[in-house]
Design an enzyme around this catalytic site. Structure first.
Site, mmCIF file in Angstrom:
data_model
loop_
_atom_site.group_PDB
_atom_site.id
_atom_site.type_symbol
_atom_site.label_atom_id
_atom_site.label_comp_id
_atom_site.label_asym_id
_atom_site.label_seq_id
_atom_site.Cartn_x
_atom_site.Cartn_y
_atom_site.Cartn_z
ATOM 1 N N THR A 322 -4.445 -3.391 3.963
ATOM 2 C CA THR A 322 -4.818 -2.149 4.653
ATOM 3 C C THR A 322 -3.895 -1.005 4.253
ATOM 4 O OG1 THR A 322 -3.400 -2.399 6.588
ATOM 5 C CG2 THR A 322 -5.509 -3.565 6.640
ATOM 6 N N CYS A 323 -4.273 0.202 4.667
ATOM 7 C CA CYS A 323 -3.487 1.366 4.248
ATOM 8 C C CYS A 323 -2.257 1.583 5.124
ATOM 9 C CB CYS A 323 -4.374 2.605 4.259
ATOM 10 S SG CYS A 323 -5.084 2.906 5.870
ATOM 11 N N ASP A 324 -2.060 0.722 6.106
ATOM 12 C CA ASP A 324 -0.923 0.905 7.008
ATOM 13 C C ASP A 324 0.339 0.306 6.393
ATOM 14 O OD1 ASP A 324 0.858 0.985 9.119
ATOM 15 O OD2 ASP A 324 -0.736 0.696 10.601
#
Ligand code: PLP
Length: 403
Positions: A322-324
């Site tokens: 994910t982009c986190d």
């Protein structure tokens, strides 16, 4: 379910694009049977640890009929699967609607509570039913646990004594419960908790029909060597005999992790490697929640479809998809120096709080499930000799270390 001999066979045949849960239902059955044969009371499986249908079925086949459920969804899942399941609604804070549905639609009679407001809610939502088993959840020390759960639920001291008295006047059966924290490494923690509960029962001067010692029983994560499970049972049995409860009081436990942890490994694909970083298609928001958030080691193995990986290793940081930026596993991992896109990493001991925690964040979270025969996960339920043999034959350890 399609079965493979090894995870490497699986990746060679399927080249899976999404994460795979490699499951071993026989491990769940073994654990469930062990608990039912050795625990001197009723065993309730804590469904939250792994609500997968294959895991529930393996429990059921091993004779498990009692289930600790924490939501209406878990109630529906188990009740719709097994006609004769006994459900205990063990979340201390429930919606009014879910209590009503549990009681009237699904025949649930066992409810936990840790404050007077929840008692009132349960009574109102069930039309002041006369056939309730009310279980008061007490707060106890979590000092022996690798993953403490204290601080959110449970009552203590005078509040607990008053709640026991209030619940007693409405309960057909009255119980007390607690949770010593997950992955409890010290059987003595159950003694301390049961002594705390005993003192409160004496203070409240009520008759108690059920003592529920909760979950917390350990699994065999690498580098963590809990005492044998039997020693937990022995302590609980011994202290239970001394408790100021009815002579024919029932003893319950609610294991989650210990029943399912060693049953599942997750196989994740390497999408990219650069600058000492490995990017996988699974991570902290997916099936590797526990691996990312618990800082204890998990067994790992790298599988390469085309052949052997390098015997030389290098430290890598492992990121999820994910982009986190918090989608990263804590620490650094010694992985084959030539690890590359298209390789797969298998994480063992992911059966508890693994697939159960996966989210759909960023559109990820799709996981396929296959049955696999061999395992990199150690188990509490084999003799040491069997375990040793398997380890010598099969497993490379890739333990994490501090960054
Ligand atoms: C009420 C209750 N019972 C049982 C369990 C299972 O605990 P464990 O997985 O540590 O055995 C939990 C876990 O959170 C819980 O909250």
């Amino acid at each position: 379910m399609i079965t493979f001999q090894t995870p490497l066979d699986l990746v060679r045949v399927l080249h899976p694009e999404s994460p795979v849960a490699c499951v071993r239902p026989e491990r769940v059955s073994t654990a469930a049977a062990w608990f039912q044969n050795h625990f001197p009371g009723d065993v309730l499986y804590a469904v939250k640890a792994n609500p997968s249908p294959w895991a529930l079925d393996a429990m059921y086949e091993a004779g498990m009929r009692w289930f600790d459920v924490a939501s209406l969804e878990e109630i529906e899942l188990v009740a719709n699967r097994f006609d004769d399941a006994v459900l205990a609604y063990m979340h201390p804070i429930k919606s009014r609607n879910s209590i009503e549905r549990a009681y009237f639609d699904y025949g649930v009679r066992i409810f936990v509570l840790d404050c007077e407001a929840e008692l009132q809610k349960i009574l109102e939502a069930t039309d002041f039913a006369k056939d309730l088993t009310l279980v008061v959840r007490m707060a106890v020390s979590n000092d022996g646990a690798s993953m403490p759960l204290s601080g959110k639920f449970g009552c203590f001291g005078d509040d607990a004594a008053h709640l026991l008295q209030a619940a007693r006047s409405y309960a057909d059966e009255l119980g007390v419960s607690f949770h010593v924290g997950s992955q409890c490494m010290d059987p003595g923690a159950y003694r301390i908790a049961m002594d705390t509960v005993s003192n409160t029962i004496v203070q409240a001067a009520v008759t108690v029909d059920i003592v529920d010692v909760g979950g917390g029983f350990p699994a065999l994560y690498p580098g963590m060597q809990p005492p044998e499970l039997q020693s937990y049972i022995d302590v609980i049995n011994q202290v239970f005999e001394e408790m100021p409860v009815l002579f024919n009081a029932d003893l319950w436990c609610e294991p989650g992790r210990a029943l399912v942890a060693d049953s599942t490994s997750i196989v994740a694909k390497v999408e990219l490697v650069r600058d000492g970083r490995v990017y996988l298609n699974d991570g902290a928001y997916g099936n590797l929640f526990d691996a990312a958030h618990c800082k204890w080691p998990f067994p790992m193995e790298v599988h390469r479809v085309s052949g052997k990986t390098s015997i030389h290793s290098k430290p890598f940081t492992i990121y999820g998809p994910t982009c986190d930026s918090i989608d990263v596993l804590d620490g650094v991992f010694d992985l084959p120096a030539d690890i590359q896109e298209g390789d797969y990493i298998e994480f063992g001991m992911m059966g508890a709080y693994g697939t159960a925690m996966s989210t759909r964040f960023n559109g990820f979270g799709d996981t396929k499930t296959y049955r696999v025969r061999n395992s990199i996960s150690q188990t509490m339920y084999e003799t040491q000799a069997e375990e040793q043999r398997r380890y010598e034959n099969n497993v490379i350890f890739l333990p994490r270390r501090e960054a």
